[in-house]
Enzyme design. Structure first.
Site, mmCIF file in Angstrom:
data_model
loop_
_atom_site.group_PDB
_atom_site.id
_atom_site.type_symbol
_atom_site.label_atom_id
_atom_site.label_comp_id
_atom_site.label_asym_id
_atom_site.label_seq_id
_atom_site.Cartn_x
_atom_site.Cartn_y
_atom_site.Cartn_z
ATOM 1 N N THR A 1 7.371 -48.151 70.407
ATOM 2 C CA THR A 1 6.880 -48.160 69.027
ATOM 3 C C THR A 1 5.544 -47.410 68.875
ATOM 4 O OG1 THR A 1 7.951 -50.291 68.777
ATOM 5 C CG2 THR A 1 6.161 -49.832 67.256
ATOM 6 N N ARG B 1 19.990 -55.270 63.784
ATOM 7 C CA ARG B 1 18.868 -56.017 64.385
ATOM 8 C C ARG B 1 17.542 -55.505 63.810
ATOM 9 N NH1 ARG B 1 14.053 -54.440 67.448
ATOM 10 N NH2 ARG B 1 13.466 -56.175 68.783
ATOM 11 N N VAL B 2 16.698 -56.423 63.416
ATOM 12 C CA VAL B 2 15.374 -56.065 62.921
ATOM 13 C C VAL B 2 14.343 -56.696 63.842
ATOM 14 C CG1 VAL B 2 13.749 -56.276 61.003
ATOM 15 C CG2 VAL B 2 16.185 -55.882 60.542
ATOM 16 N N GLY B 3 13.391 -55.884 64.295
ATOM 17 C CA GLY B 3 12.361 -56.396 65.193
ATOM 18 C C GLY B 3 11.129 -56.863 64.440
ATOM 19 N N THR C 1 2.827 -53.654 69.129
ATOM 20 C CA THR C 1 3.931 -52.999 69.819
ATOM 21 C C THR C 1 4.368 -53.874 70.983
ATOM 22 O OG1 THR C 1 4.532 -51.083 71.165
ATOM 23 C CG2 THR C 1 2.210 -51.640 71.103
HETATM 24 N N1 GLY Z 1 8.338 -53.866 68.762
HETATM 25 C C1 GLY Z 1 9.456 -53.130 68.360
HETATM 26 C C2 GLY Z 1 10.718 -53.847 68.356
HETATM 27 O O1 GLY Z 1 10.895 -54.801 69.114
HETATM 28 O O2 GLY Z 1 11.581 -53.507 67.592
#
Ligand code: GLY
Length: 320
Positions: free
Chosen positions: A175, A203-205, A226
């Site tokens: 990221t 999927r959403v992070g 990140t």
């Molecule tokens: N930190 C980015 C993700 O896990 O999507």
């Protein structure tokens, strides 16, 4: 770290076990990002415009898992998450699981300025991009050979693959994000990502979630995070850093304290860049590396691959 007065900008290019052979590319990419954002600040632009400009350059660079060069999901698609936040009024724009948009940070900013909504996902976010004239790109424009080969190798058996948790395998990139303080004393933060390799479609992070992937509040700080999204979101890490600053910690202490909570409570891996309202910078991580660059009010650009002092769990002095 302290920048005397005026504008300050910090960017990161991911916190993880960055392979040695790509340290230089990561640092050079961060330098390019910080130069783009600094050009905005020195020409009188806002912190919000500066973080967008910095992150756009990082999204363009295939070194990073954001925009071009993003990881593929289990269906061999690029799905992007991004957020941008304005510390003046806590306004936020975020997009999740977006395809066909090369600069999701710009789409997020468009949402912030042109909509009452704070977050759009998937096809709706793309529709918003089209409605507002943002360029739509073909999937191939975001796809690199590196990521296609990695996906093919993971799917070579022909069997359905399980999602690969963050850190399960060495990965080539991560990221990106930026935090800025402008001459008017306003803070902003932005984060952009392609998410995790072989993730389930949809999927959403943590990155687009307010307080997780980023937070900006003129009363405290701007933060971009990140690392392992499923862990970072559990401790709402960017807001956690701001809360520590509100309690009296400095930027570095607050970043380290939040990473400590992440490690103790999840346990996950990640990093944060922090910029408080006085222009103090903090960089903290419990990963081997965090690629970063910052520019102080004197115009000096500083780059690195590890925080100068932190609770990181490994060290490597490679001179970058
Ligand atoms: N930190 C980015 C993700 O896990 O999507």
């Amino acid at each position: 770290m302290h920048a005397s007065s005026g504008s300050v900008l910090v960017v990161h290019g991911g916190a993880y076990d960055i392979p040695l052979e790509s340290h230089e590319a990561h640092v050079a990419g961060c330098r390019d990002g910080v130069e783009a954002g600094w050009a905005v600040l020195t020409s009188g632009g806002s912190a919000l415009a500066a973080v967008e400009a910095a992150v756009r350059v990082l999204e363009e660079n295939p070194t990073f898992d954001a925009g071009r060069g993003s990881f593929l999901n289990a269906a061999a698609q690029v799905e992007l998450d991004a957020i941008i936040m304005d510390g003046r009024d806590l306004n936020v724009g975020a997009v999740a699981a977006v395809q066909h948009v090369a600069h999701p940070v710009t789409l997020a900013r468009l949402l912030l300025t042109e909509s009452e909504h704070a977050m759009l996902a998937g096809a709706g976010a793309e529709l918003f991009a089209r409605e507002h004239g943002l360029p739509i790109c073909a999937p191939e424009e975001l796809l690199t050979g590196r990521e296609l080969e990695r996906w093919k190798a993971a799917h070579a058996t022909g069997k359905p693959q399980a999602w690969e948790p963050w850190g399960a395998q060495p990965h080539p990139s991560d990221t990106v994000g930026a935090v800025a303080l402008d001459a008017a004393g306003n803070l902003a933060a932005a984060t952009s990502t392609g998410g995790t390799f072989n993730k389930h479609p949809g999927r959403v992070g943590d990155s687009p979630l307010v307080g997780c992937g980023a937070y900006a509040d003129n009363r405290t700080a701007a933060v971009s995070a990140t690392g392992e999204g499923e862990a970072l979101m559990k401790v709402v890490i960017s807001k956690l850093v701001c809360d520590f600053i509100a309690q009296g910690m400095n930027a570095q202490e607050a970043g380290e304290a939040a990473i400590q909570i992440l490690a103790e409570r999840t346990p996950g891996e990640g990093g944060v860049i922090v910029l408080d309202r006085r222009g103090q910078i903090g960089i903290a991580h419990n990963t081997p590396y965090i690629a970063h660059a910052y520019v102080t009010s004197s115009g000096e650009i500083v780059t690195g691959i590890q925080a100068p002092a932190s609770n990181r769990n490994q060290r490597s002095d490679d001179g970058l």
